[in-house]
Motif scaffolding. Structure first.
Motif, mmCIF file in Angstrom:
data_model
loop_
_atom_site.group_PDB
_atom_site.id
_atom_site.type_symbol
_atom_site.label_atom_id
_atom_site.label_comp_id
_atom_site.label_asym_id
_atom_site.label_seq_id
_atom_site.Cartn_x
_atom_site.Cartn_y
_atom_site.Cartn_z
ATOM 1 N N VAL A 165 -7.287 4.537 -6.128
ATOM 2 C CA VAL A 165 -6.501 3.694 -5.226
ATOM 3 C C VAL A 165 -6.130 2.414 -5.979
ATOM 4 C CG1 VAL A 165 -6.507 2.335 -3.104
ATOM 5 C CG2 VAL A 165 -7.610 4.580 -3.142
ATOM 6 N N VAL A 166 -4.871 2.028 -5.895
ATOM 7 C CA VAL A 166 -4.428 0.738 -6.442
ATOM 8 C C VAL A 166 -3.901 -0.089 -5.282
ATOM 9 C CG1 VAL A 166 -2.884 -0.471 -8.023
ATOM 10 C CG2 VAL A 166 -3.851 1.752 -8.676
ATOM 11 N N GLN A 167 -4.449 -1.277 -5.111
ATOM 12 C CA GLN A 167 -4.016 -2.158 -4.035
ATOM 13 C C GLN A 167 -3.834 -3.576 -4.563
ATOM 14 O OE1 GLN A 167 -7.630 -0.931 -1.999
ATOM 15 N NE2 GLN A 167 -8.142 -3.109 -1.656
ATOM 16 N N ASN A 168 -3.117 -4.368 -3.815
ATOM 17 C CA ASN A 168 -2.709 -5.682 -4.303
ATOM 18 C C ASN A 168 -3.821 -6.717 -4.252
ATOM 19 O OD1 ASN A 168 -0.196 -7.361 -5.080
ATOM 20 N ND2 ASN A 168 -1.108 -8.570 -3.460
ATOM 21 N N GLY A 169 -4.485 -6.827 -3.092
ATOM 22 C CA GLY A 169 -5.461 -7.894 -2.901
ATOM 23 C C GLY A 169 -4.818 -9.161 -2.367
ATOM 24 N N LEU A 170 -5.560 -10.269 -2.390
ATOM 25 C CA LEU A 170 -5.113 -11.569 -1.881
ATOM 26 C C LEU A 170 -4.740 -11.514 -0.400
ATOM 27 C CD1 LEU A 170 -3.002 -12.887 -4.908
ATOM 28 C CD2 LEU A 170 -5.266 -13.669 -4.162
ATOM 29 N N GLY A 171 -5.387 -10.611 0.338
ATOM 30 C CA GLY A 171 -5.135 -10.508 1.760
ATOM 31 C C GLY A 171 -3.864 -9.784 2.130
ATOM 32 N N TYR A 172 -3.081 -9.386 1.134
ATOM 33 C CA TYR A 172 -1.795 -8.736 1.419
ATOM 34 C C TYR A 172 -1.987 -7.358 2.045
ATOM 35 C CZ TYR A 172 3.066 -7.343 0.666
ATOM 36 O OH TYR A 172 4.356 -6.930 0.842
ATOM 37 N N ASP A 173 -3.015 -6.641 1.607
ATOM 38 C CA ASP A 173 -3.276 -5.300 2.129
ATOM 39 C C ASP A 173 -4.760 -5.152 2.462
ATOM 40 O OD1 ASP A 173 -4.118 -5.383 -0.510
ATOM 41 O OD2 ASP A 173 -2.620 -3.952 -1.227
ATOM 42 N N SER A 174 -5.282 -6.120 3.209
ATOM 43 C CA SER A 174 -6.712 -6.107 3.529
ATOM 44 C C SER A 174 -7.108 -4.911 4.391
ATOM 45 C CB SER A 174 -7.107 -7.413 4.231
ATOM 46 O OG SER A 174 -6.304 -7.631 5.379
#
Length: 303
Positions: A90-99
């Protein structure tokens, strides 16, 4: 955009967690489909990089992929929980963008799943104000290398293939770098206005001078009404023709943004729409970024 998660989304995620907890035993590894590594990108741009690096050995999909909808009205579902639960990568953005991804991953535990948070990959603190990391031209080559490394652990026999594809991806980004350098050489310091900080990282790389107050950008990004002072300051950028281009998030528009689009056009200031998720069909990440740079170049050079 990093708007606060609404009550409805929280309720949906809670339902996903409750259902998924019963559906997936702890430690389930997720079965690759047809011998391919099942991988998920939280956004279509990350899924595209996974697909380019993984090639024929990876089945990649995106959770958020519709370029015609507001990505912040996204709602988690049981189907998405299954998709994440089956994924080995899984690759996700972080920084609350895709919590929401963190909640789903907790609900579908898997000892065989690798999660790449781009925020953590870039060693960015949680206080980083702009979450649109994929608009920084330095981001995706690092993501490609990390994806190749993770896929190589999952399928060591194909490690050389994944590494070669990551290198090819990085090499292909030289076209984007060249377009950015050409723009910066011709138009460094060009004043621009934005509705929110979607493309701010790219604007910095281009050498543009973003005149929109950060507090205005942040308020719009987070769904907060900007102050009257900031609205007046933004209006003056158009009425006094202090900027050459106005960039707006065409996936998230409201009456305020619409009024600025109208005001810019009334004052003969070109308007350029940008996306948060990758346009489809017909684009990969590289051609997407090239198209944004091209649109800005044409707007500045020819209005």
């Amino acid at each position: 955009m990093k708007r606060p998660v609404g009550i409805l989304l929280l309720a949906i995620v809670a339902a996903v967690i409750a259902t998924a907890a019963a559906a997936w035993p702890s430690g389930a590894t997720g079965a690759p489909g047809g011998g391919k590594i099942v991988a998920v990108g939280a956004q279509s741009q990350y899924a595209d990089v996974i697909a380019q690096v993984g090639g024929k050995y990876v089945q990649a999909s995106a959770i958020m992929s519709n370029p015609n909808t507001d990505p912040h009205s996204f709602e988690a579902s049981i189907a998405i929980a299954r998709e994440v639960g089956d994924a080995r990568l899984v690759v996700q953005n972080g920084l609350g963008y895709d919590s929401f991804m963190d909640s789903i991953e907790s609900a579908t535990p898997s000892s065989g799943r690798t999660v790449i948070s781009v925020q953590r990959l870039l060693k960015l603190p949680d206080s980083t104000p702009n979450p649109h990391l994929w608009y920084d031209p330095a981001t995706m080559p690092k993501v490609a290398v990390a994806v190749a490394a993770s896929l190589s652990v999952i399928q060591p026999a194909h490690a050389a293939y994944f590494k070669a594809n990551a290198a090819a991806f990085t090499a292909s980004m030289k076209r984007v770098d060249a377009a950015i350098a050409s723009f910066r050489s011709a138009h460094s310091g060009v004043p621009v206005a934005v509705s929110e900080p979607v493309a701010d990282y790219l604007l910095t790389a281009l050498g543009a001078d973003n005149k929109t107050p950060w507090t205005f950008q942040s308020d719009v990004m987070n769904g907060v009404d900007p102050s009257p002072q900031n609205v007046a300051a933004q209006r003056s950028l158009f009425t006094e023709r202090k900027v050459r281009v106005f960039l707006y998030n065409q996936q998230v528009t409201d009456a305020l943004t619409g009024s600025f689009i109208t005001l810019a056009r009334q004052n003969h200031i070109p308007v350029v729409g940008v996306n948060e998720t990758m346009p489809a069909p017909g684009y990969d990440y590289q051609t997407w970024m090239l198209s944004v740079v091209r649109d800005l170049r044409l707007a500045v050079a020819h209005g």
